[in-house]
Design a protein around this motif. Structure first.
Motif, PDB file in Angstrom:
ATOM      1  N   LYS A   1     -81.733  -4.159  26.068  1.00 39.80           N
ATOM      2  CA  LYS A   1     -81.515  -3.381  24.841  1.00 39.80           C
ATOM      3  C   LYS A   1     -80.896  -2.026  25.168  1.00 39.80           C
ATOM      4  O   LYS A   1     -79.945  -1.586  24.518  1.00 39.80           O
ATOM      5  CB  LYS A   1     -82.837  -3.191  24.109  1.00 39.80           C
ATOM      6  CG  LYS A   1     -82.725  -2.390  22.816  1.00 39.80           C
ATOM      7  CD  LYS A   1     -84.078  -2.246  22.151  1.00 39.80           C
ATOM      8  CE  LYS A   1     -83.977  -1.416  20.870  1.00 39.80           C
ATOM      9  NZ  LYS A   1     -85.308  -1.268  20.216  1.00 39.80           N
TER      10      LYS A   1
ATOM     11  N   GLY B   1     -80.538   1.440  13.564  1.00 38.95           N
ATOM     12  CA  GLY B   1     -79.238   1.092  14.124  1.00 38.95           C
ATOM     13  C   GLY B   1     -78.070   1.647  13.329  1.00 38.95           C
ATOM     14  O   GLY B   1     -77.095   2.168  13.895  1.00 38.95           O
ATOM     15  N   ARG B   2     -78.159   1.564  12.009  1.00 39.94           N
ATOM     16  CA  ARG B   2     -77.067   2.063  11.164  1.00 39.94           C
ATOM     17  C   ARG B   2     -76.923   3.577  11.291  1.00 39.94           C
ATOM     18  O   ARG B   2     -75.811   4.112  11.358  1.00 39.94           O
ATOM     19  CB  ARG B   2     -77.342   1.668   9.708  1.00 39.94           C
ATOM     20  CG  ARG B   2     -76.190   1.963   8.759  1.00 39.94           C
ATOM     21  CD  ARG B   2     -76.489   1.429   7.361  1.00 39.94           C
ATOM     22  NE  ARG B   2     -76.711  -0.012   7.387  1.00 39.94           N
ATOM     23  CZ  ARG B   2     -77.065  -0.722   6.318  1.00 39.94           C
ATOM     24  NH1 ARG B   2     -77.270  -0.110   5.156  1.00 39.94           N
ATOM     25  NH2 ARG B   2     -77.239  -2.026   6.420  1.00 39.94           N
TER      26      ARG B   2
ATOM     27  N   LEU C   1     -77.210  -0.661  23.929  1.00 40.51           N
ATOM     28  CA  LEU C   1     -77.061   0.589  23.180  1.00 40.51           C
ATOM     29  C   LEU C   1     -76.115   1.550  23.893  1.00 40.51           C
ATOM     30  O   LEU C   1     -75.291   2.224  23.256  1.00 40.51           O
ATOM     31  CB  LEU C   1     -78.425   1.246  22.988  1.00 40.51           C
ATOM     32  CG  LEU C   1     -79.378   0.572  21.998  1.00 40.51           C
ATOM     33  CD1 LEU C   1     -80.753   1.218  22.046  1.00 40.51           C
ATOM     34  CD2 LEU C   1     -78.813   0.623  20.582  1.00 40.51           C
TER      35      LEU C   1
END
Length: 339
Positions: free
Chosen positions: A49, A22-23, A53
């Motif tokens: 999800k 994610g980062r 996103l």
């Protein structure tokens, strides 16, 4: 530049940017947006999800003064779409996903109408089929040895691409094909892609059905095929069976029709002309339609309308480049369905 969020996202390739978490996704979205890239996000109505996103990608791009684009390649019936599917608490999420982009691209007029139900203007939505003349460019290629042998052993092979997930109705498929195979010893089932990304509880149920019906020797399980091999296998099959209800106007269905391969598919409201349909959970109806095609294949093919294959890729490129250059596409790695 593709940011790969799919299962191969950590495997380095010159075809896409890897995403390590994610980062890392946020860092790369920020970096590309700061350099002037415009996000082209891709999602559907079958994954919360994926929707989240896509929204994150849009908002990062918007923070840099860019208006992103959204491709919503989904059928008219999805798990969380349209708004009357019961997930009322997700309506604001999808409203925002459709509102932020400059334009929304979907794959049929039926889906366009359902996006409009969220209060999105029709002029903002472009219905461009997810199928283009480039899809029919393939080179016949040798198939895996076990598949070649299976196709020789069963001249009336039914080819399908399916996942062991509920909305693919694999239990219905096995029950229906068991009825067909019990009456016709020349019929076999080629099941492509079914063993990856599976729900284990459903796979156990499918295995039990296969064992109970004694079908182990009549089913050939193969992993995902590349595009050339997929179309090669399709051309060597008696018909193409399509079981998911959420796939909309599936490109594999259009590929089969363009190749003059009969298609039997569950009804989802957007099947192209020429597809023979049945209700998704009716195994007996599926068996009846499959048998009808196998017993009358020449007549079915003779009655199929010619499918015009146009260059819709050019239409989408023209839309994306109308007001933005260097789009960065954020999507899961495509599964061979192209579908």
């Amino acid at each position: 530049m593709v940011l790969n969020l799919g299962s191969s996202r950590m495997i380095p390739s010159p075809e896409y940017e890897t995403i390590l978490g994610g980062r890392d996704l946020l860092r790369k979205l920020w970096r590309f947006s700061s350099r002037g890239f415009v996000v082209h996000a891709h999602t559907n109505g079958d994954s919360i999800k994926g929707a989240v996103l896509a929204l994150i990608a849009q908002l990062v791009n918007l923070a840099w003064g860019r208006r992103p684009y959204l491709t919503f390649h989904a059928g008219a019936i999805q798990q969380f779409f349209p708004r009357d599917r019961g997930a009322w608490w997700l309506v604001p999420l999808y409203w925002l996903i459709f509102t932020v982009p400059r334009r929304v691209i979907c794959n049929s007029e039926a889906v366009k109408q359902r996006i409009q139900s969220y209060g999105i203007p029709a002029a903002k939505i472009a219905a461009i089929p997810a199928f283009s003349s480039q899809y029919m460019e393939f080179t016949p290629t040798p198939l895996p040895a076990n598949l070649e042998a299976f196709l020789e052993r069963y001249p009336s092979a039914v080819f399908t691409y399916a996942r062991m997930r509920p909305l693919f109705y694999p239990v219905t498929m096995i029950d229906g094909m068991a009825q067909v195979m019990a009456r016709n010893p020349s019929v076999g089932l080629v099941l492509c892609g079914g063993l990856s990304h599976r729900e284990d509880w459903l796979w156990r149920d499918v295995q039990a059905r296969i064992e109970a019906a004694g079908l182990a020797e009549r089913i050939c399980f193969i992993e995902d095929l590349d595009h050339d091999a997929f179309l090669t296998a399709l051309t060597k099959s008696a018909l193409y069976l399509r079981t998911p209800i959420t796939d909309g106007v599936a490109s594999s269905v259009l590929e089969a029709l363009a190749l003059r391969i009969p298609v039997v598919a569950c009804e989802n409201g957007t099947r192209p002309k020429g597809v023979i349909t049945y209700q998704a959970e009716d195994a007996a109806a599926m068996a009846e339609k499959v048998e009808h095609v196998l017993n009358n294949r020449a007549a079915v093919i003779a009655g199929m309308q010619h499918l015009d294959v146009v260059d819709t890729l050019a239409d989408e490129v023209a839309l994306l480049t109308d007001a933005a250059s260097r789009p960065v596409k954020v999507e899961s790695a495509p599964e061979p369905e192209w579908p």
